[in-house]
Design an enzyme around this catalytic site. Structure first.
Site, PDB file in Angstrom:
ATOM      1  N   ASN A 132      -6.926  48.659  65.770  1.00 48.81           N
ATOM      2  CA  ASN A 132      -7.496  49.116  64.500  1.00 48.81           C
ATOM      3  C   ASN A 132      -7.581  48.056  63.401  1.00 48.81           C
ATOM      4  O   ASN A 132      -7.187  48.309  62.252  1.00 48.81           O
ATOM      5  CB  ASN A 132      -6.723  50.341  64.007  1.00 48.81           C
ATOM      6  CG  ASN A 132      -6.987  51.525  64.921  1.00 48.81           C
ATOM      7  OD1 ASN A 132      -8.058  51.611  65.503  1.00 48.81           O
ATOM      8  ND2 ASN A 132      -6.017  52.408  65.070  1.00 48.81           N
ATOM      9  N   ASN A 154     -11.208  51.692  64.905  1.00 48.39           N
ATOM     10  CA  ASN A 154     -11.528  53.101  64.767  1.00 48.39           C
ATOM     11  C   ASN A 154     -12.688  53.208  63.763  1.00 48.39           C
ATOM     12  O   ASN A 154     -12.615  52.627  62.675  1.00 48.39           O
ATOM     13  CB  ASN A 154     -10.270  53.800  64.221  1.00 48.39           C
ATOM     14  CG  ASN A 154     -10.421  55.278  64.247  1.00 48.39           C
ATOM     15  OD1 ASN A 154     -11.531  55.792  64.101  1.00 48.39           O
ATOM     16  ND2 ASN A 154      -9.323  55.965  64.436  1.00 48.39           N
ATOM     17  N   PRO A 155     -13.774  53.926  64.107  1.00 49.94           N
ATOM     18  CA  PRO A 155     -14.924  53.978  63.193  1.00 49.94           C
ATOM     19  C   PRO A 155     -14.581  54.489  61.790  1.00 49.94           C
ATOM     20  O   PRO A 155     -15.305  54.203  60.836  1.00 49.94           O
ATOM     21  CB  PRO A 155     -15.891  54.927  63.897  1.00 49.94           C
ATOM     22  CG  PRO A 155     -15.521  54.865  65.332  1.00 49.94           C
ATOM     23  CD  PRO A 155     -14.045  54.608  65.380  1.00 49.94           C
ATOM     24  N   SER A 156     -13.470  55.208  61.643  1.00 46.79           N
ATOM     25  CA  SER A 156     -13.106  55.662  60.300  1.00 46.79           C
ATOM     26  C   SER A 156     -12.886  54.464  59.362  1.00 46.79           C
ATOM     27  O   SER A 156     -13.091  54.571  58.149  1.00 46.79           O
ATOM     28  CB  SER A 156     -11.863  56.554  60.336  1.00 46.79           C
ATOM     29  OG  SER A 156     -10.763  55.808  60.775  1.00 46.79           O
ATOM     30  N   SER A 240      -3.302  58.281  71.373  1.00 45.36           N
ATOM     31  CA  SER A 240      -3.412  57.294  70.290  1.00 45.36           C
ATOM     32  C   SER A 240      -3.960  55.992  70.868  1.00 45.36           C
ATOM     33  O   SER A 240      -3.889  55.741  72.078  1.00 45.36           O
ATOM     34  CB  SER A 240      -2.049  57.039  69.653  1.00 45.36           C
ATOM     35  OG  SER A 240      -1.291  56.194  70.488  1.00 45.36           O
ATOM     36  N   THR A 241      -4.505  55.174  69.980  1.00 43.47           N
ATOM     37  CA  THR A 241      -5.018  53.868  70.417  1.00 43.47           C
ATOM     38  C   THR A 241      -3.924  53.084  71.134  1.00 43.47           C
ATOM     39  O   THR A 241      -4.174  52.413  72.138  1.00 43.47           O
ATOM     40  CB  THR A 241      -5.472  53.040  69.185  1.00 43.47           C
ATOM     41  OG1 THR A 241      -6.280  53.867  68.362  1.00 43.47           O
ATOM     42  CG2 THR A 241      -6.219  51.810  69.592  1.00 43.47           C
ATOM     43  N   GLY A 242      -2.700  53.178  70.614  1.00 51.80           N
ATOM     44  CA  GLY A 242      -1.604  52.390  71.179  1.00 51.80           C
ATOM     45  C   GLY A 242      -1.347  52.724  72.642  1.00 51.80           C
ATOM     46  O   GLY A 242      -1.208  51.821  73.479  1.00 51.80           O
ATOM     47  N   HIS A 289      -2.878  63.347  67.086  1.00 48.80           N
ATOM     48  CA  HIS A 289      -1.973  62.537  67.902  1.00 48.80           C
ATOM     49  C   HIS A 289      -0.582  63.117  67.906  1.00 48.80           C
ATOM     50  O   HIS A 289      -0.169  63.778  66.964  1.00 48.80           O
ATOM     51  CB  HIS A 289      -1.879  61.122  67.340  1.00 48.80           C
ATOM     52  CG  HIS A 289      -3.176  60.390  67.342  1.00 48.80           C
ATOM     53  ND1 HIS A 289      -4.063  60.455  68.379  1.00 48.80           N
ATOM     54  CD2 HIS A 289      -3.726  59.571  66.427  1.00 48.80           C
ATOM     55  CE1 HIS A 289      -5.123  59.701  68.098  1.00 48.80           C
ATOM     56  NE2 HIS A 289      -4.940  59.175  66.912  1.00 48.80           N
TER      57      HIS A 289
END
Ligand code: CDP
Length: 315
Positions: A132, A154-156, A240-242, A289
């Site tokens: 991110n 993340n697009p946000s 989650s990304t992680g 998440h």
């Protein structure tokens, strides 16, 4: 959660910082997915045989030809037909074909990295994955390092920090300088609204000739990964990304080291209060998440020698 923390406190020595070059323990036996005390012993090989991340984690021109249908993993019913224009934005081949790295560092954004002095040890890994678009300069280098081979976005972030990339794009492209020639990994096909903003990010990178190379998560892979972890007891709306990046690393790297994974409010050693991220105190969306449950799983993988969680300071 409480058991996790207590378990961690008791078995504290097991999560002290280790040299990244320490060899992995002997190959663990395949696990019984129904056994919660044994979530994923032969994790790397099970991930390879069930999720095929080596071929499928990233969208490529080989695995997603013109005319094929992309099925979004977040918007279950949404699909997108691959046009020649979209196809031209896909990586020609898998960016890391059959390449097994010796040591990889996956850097989460947890406030536990603040004042950790882990920068050098993170940068000594052969392959470094970050999540991110985290800030790397501004005095953070000492604690998080600078080396980056993959960074996710993340697009946000594009919406909140760069006006959805509808106006001037230079500030966005300049912010990417700190990641050098790394790969920018985008979840362009998770939700319908992600696609146009991710495409604007790709075109901005091309138009400004930024050295970073955009690549896309394959939603088919993300879907299979969610099922993989769900069948091992992880219940969350979205991974989650992680944990996604740790899973990819488990397929590509002989030794996986995690830094910045600690989704709790107090430091495990000093017990002092921590911010959620090492650079801000923005909170995680608990609606999507379940980071403490993911952490519990990662801790079990650590205790099985599948990966290594680093929770202490590095000097
Ligand atoms: O977008 P997301 O909420 O997944 O992630 P983030 O807040 O940007 O942080 C990146 C990753 O670091 C997360 O996906 C978690 O796996 C990990 N993290 C953690 O373990 N503890 C924290 N306090 C913050 C992040």
């Amino acid at each position: 959660l409480l058991t996790t923390v207590i378990w961690y406190m008791v078995d504290n020595n097991n999560v002290e910082p280790q040299r990244p070059h320490a060899k992995k323990k002997s190959a663990p036996e395949p696990s019984d997915p129904s056994d919660p005390s044994d979530p994923c012993k032969g994790c790397s090989s099970q991930l390879s045989s069930q999720c095929h991340g080596l071929d499928r984690a990233i969208i490529t021109q080989a695995n997603t030809p013109v005319g094929s249908k992309i099925v979004y993993d977040g918007d279950k019913k949404k699909t997108l037909k691959v046009t020649p224009e979209l196809f031209s934005t896909f990586a020609k081949e898998h960016p890391f074909p059959n390449k097994t790295w010796d040591t990889c560092a996956v850097v989460g954004n947890g406030g536990i990295l603040t004042n950790s002095s882990c920068g050098d040890i993170i940068d000594s890994a052969q392959f470094v994955i970050r999540c991110n678009l985290p800030p790397l300069g501004k005095g953070y280098e000492k604690h998080v390092g600078t080396k980056t081979d993959i960074v996710t976005a993340n697009p946000s972030i594009f919406l909140e920090k760069y006006g959805a990339l509808m106006g001037r794009r230079r500030p966005f492209v300049e912010s990417l300088h700190s990641y050098g020639k790394s790969r920018l990994l985008l979840p362009a096909f998770s939700y319908g609204h992600n696609t146009p903003v991710c495409m604007r990010a790709v075109y901005s990178i091309e138009d400004f000739e930024s050295p970073i190379q955009p690549i896309f998560f394959n939603p088919e892979y993300l879907q299979s990964l969610a099922l993989f972890w769900r069948s091992r007891g992880l219940r969350a709306v979205r991974l989650s990304t992680g944990i996604i990046m740790a899973s990819i690393a488990l397929e590509h790297c002989a030794n996986v080291h995690l830094y910045g994974f600690w989704p709790f409010g107090n430091h495990p050693h000093g017990l002092h209060a921590l911010t959620n991220h090492y650079y801000d105190d923005r909170q995680t969306k608990t609606k999507f998440h379940s980071m403490p449950a993911e952490f519990d799983l990662l801790l079990q993988l650590h205790s099985q020698g599948v990966l290594r969680l680093h929770l202490g300071d590095c000097q």
